[in-house]
Design an enzyme around this catalytic site. Structure first.
Site, PDB file in Angstrom:
ATOM      1  N   ALA A  41      37.560 -20.783   0.104  1.00 44.61           N
ATOM      2  CA  ALA A  41      38.687 -21.139   0.081  1.00 44.61           C
ATOM      3  C   ALA A  41      38.982 -22.363   0.786  1.00 44.61           C
ATOM      4  O   ALA A  41      39.586 -23.242   0.513  1.00 44.61           O
ATOM      5  CB  ALA A  41      39.779 -20.221   0.463  1.00 44.61           C
ATOM      6  N   ASP A  97      26.911 -12.956   7.400  1.00 45.45           N
ATOM      7  CA  ASP A  97      26.946 -13.745   8.648  1.00 45.45           C
ATOM      8  C   ASP A  97      26.367 -15.133   8.407  1.00 45.45           C
ATOM      9  O   ASP A  97      25.404 -15.169   7.798  1.00 45.45           O
ATOM     10  CB  ASP A  97      26.494 -13.096   9.574  1.00 45.45           C
ATOM     11  CG  ASP A  97      27.211 -13.376  11.053  1.00 45.45           C
ATOM     12  OD1 ASP A  97      28.227 -14.384  11.101  1.00 45.45           O
ATOM     13  OD2 ASP A  97      26.902 -12.675  11.884  1.00 45.45           O
ATOM     14  N   TYR A 112      36.745 -16.577   2.496  1.00 42.89           N
ATOM     15  CA  TYR A 112      37.437 -17.722   3.431  1.00 42.89           C
ATOM     16  C   TYR A 112      36.866 -18.752   3.258  1.00 42.89           C
ATOM     17  O   TYR A 112      37.453 -19.908   3.090  1.00 42.89           O
ATOM     18  CB  TYR A 112      37.611 -16.859   4.998  1.00 42.89           C
ATOM     19  CG  TYR A 112      37.958 -17.634   5.908  1.00 42.89           C
ATOM     20  CD1 TYR A 112      39.108 -18.009   6.324  1.00 42.89           C
ATOM     21  CD2 TYR A 112      37.010 -18.262   6.729  1.00 42.89           C
ATOM     22  CE1 TYR A 112      39.604 -18.925   7.092  1.00 42.89           C
ATOM     23  CE2 TYR A 112      37.215 -19.177   7.700  1.00 42.89           C
ATOM     24  CZ  TYR A 112      38.676 -19.366   7.977  1.00 42.89           C
ATOM     25  OH  TYR A 112      38.918 -20.138   9.199  1.00 42.89           O
TER      26      TYR A 112
END
Ligand code: UGA
Length: 343
Positions: free
Chosen positions: A158, A303, A155
């Site tokens: 992108a 994370d 994510y």
């Protein structure tokens, strides 16, 4: 731009989502503009569907005709995205399409038509930050992502590529917004009721509290976030509208650096707010449980351990500073959640 100018129409892609629904309401209430809204979902915006200043198109940017139609408007706000970490691992390709291919097509069309594109990116583009990382600055902080095997970063990769594409397109007037954990009514969903899978932490903890289940602390809940009220976020967009010249060609962090907490502290606060909403002792409220990231989200989870925004740029260029405290933001969100999903 004058807020009483009746000739202005803003296109809002993703107007039915969490941020989009608040933005739509605010534009209709605070200005005399019209809104052309695009979304596949309209349940959060039912009250506006009959407004004479709102045109709604049930569609998404996968369709080239929709892209062309949206780019005819002078201001385009793009909020559409898959943005729940629960989906970044198993659905990496779809996540990349939604966060790169579709916004890229819209950027090309806006460059051609001359529209100002306000693109919602993410604080996640700062990548795999350490627990002691300094505040994140839009134009100077270096960025580190995890390996390709950690698909969590599908994510952010992108989103960052889209930012670079926008900045590289000659003729495009663009502004990039990087949200830092916005919270408020209508944030995400309750699993099994109006969505499936794992929502972001606020909706997840709210669901657990309402259902009497334990709150899951991923990897111990040591990661820190700065939760920001969606109402502050909307005020930011209005500051941007009001200072368009200063905002074009810039990326902005939108967050509240005073609202930093670890996820374990967030769980504590939400338990105590929930007890006061329900008027029960805290000992009656579900407790917490530590789970591993991979067990909870699947293989490839990783994370950011700290996401502390520098907010100086939005303040100096646009005069924006978030004001709503963590406690007020959480209380509003949780009260809304309890009322909305009353079982
Ligand atoms: C997500 C999106 O990926 C970002 O694009 C977006 O900008 C951001 O939300 C946001 O809301 O602004 P993230 O902050 O990691 O990023 O989203 P959450 O799913 O809310 O997770 C926050 C932290 O809570 C993570 O450390 C996660 O592991 C933890 N968590 C989450 C729990 O401990 N328990 C849960 O039930 C859910």
């Amino acid at each position: 731009m004058k807020f009483d100018d009746t000739s202005i129409t803003v296109a809002v892609v993703g107007c039915g989502g969490f941020i989009g629904s608040h933005l739509l309401k605010a534009i209709l209430e605070r200005t005399r503009w019209r809104v052309f809204g695009v979304d596949l979902d309209s349940y959060r915006i039912q009250e506006h569907l009959s407004s004479p200043r709102f045109d709604f198109l049930s569609a998404d940017l996968a369709c080239p005709d929709v892209v062309e139609r949206v780019a005819r408007f002078p201001i385009v706000v793009n909020l559409a995205a898959i943005c729940t970490p629960g989906r970044y691992m198993a659905e990496a390709v779809e996540v990349i399409r939604s966060n790169y291919d579709h916004p890229r097509a819209l950027a090309d069309a806006c460059a051609k038509s001359g529209s100002w594109l306000i693109h919602f990116s993410t604080s996640e583009i700062y990548g795999r930050t350490a627990i002691d990382s300094a505040s994140l600055e839009e134009d100077s902080t270096p960025i580190v992502f995890g390996p390709v095997s950690a698909s969590r970063w599908s994510y952010a990769t992108a989103k960052l590529l889209t930012e670079r594409y926008l900045a590289g397109l000659s003729n495009l007037e663009w502004t990039v917004v990087r949200p830092f954990n916005f919270v408020g009514p209508y944030m995400d969903f309750m699993p099994g009721v109006d969505g499936d899978g794992i929502p972001r932490v606020l909706a997840n903890f709210s669901t657990a509290l309402v259902r009497g289940e334990t709150l899951k602390l991923v990897n111990g809940g040591v990661a820190k976030r700065c939760f920001t009220s969606v109402h502050d976020a909307i005020d930011f967009i209005f500051c941007l509208f009001a200072h368009a010249d200063a905002g074009v060609g810039q990326a902005f962090n939108v967050g509240n650096a005073d609202n930093e907490v670890s996820i374990a502290e967030l769980a504590c606060l939400m338990r105590s707010i929930f007890a006061s909403i329900k008027d029960v002792p805290e000992s009656d409220v579900p407790g917490v449980e530590v789970v591993s990231g991979e067990d909870y989200y699947g293989k490839g989870y990783d994370d950011s351990l700290r996401r502390l925004p520098s907010v100086a740029k939005a303040e100096s260029l646009l005069g924006f500073k978030a004001k709503i405290s963590l406690k007020d933001a959480l209380e509003e969100s949780l009260r809304w959640f309890v009322g909305h999903y009353a079982l």
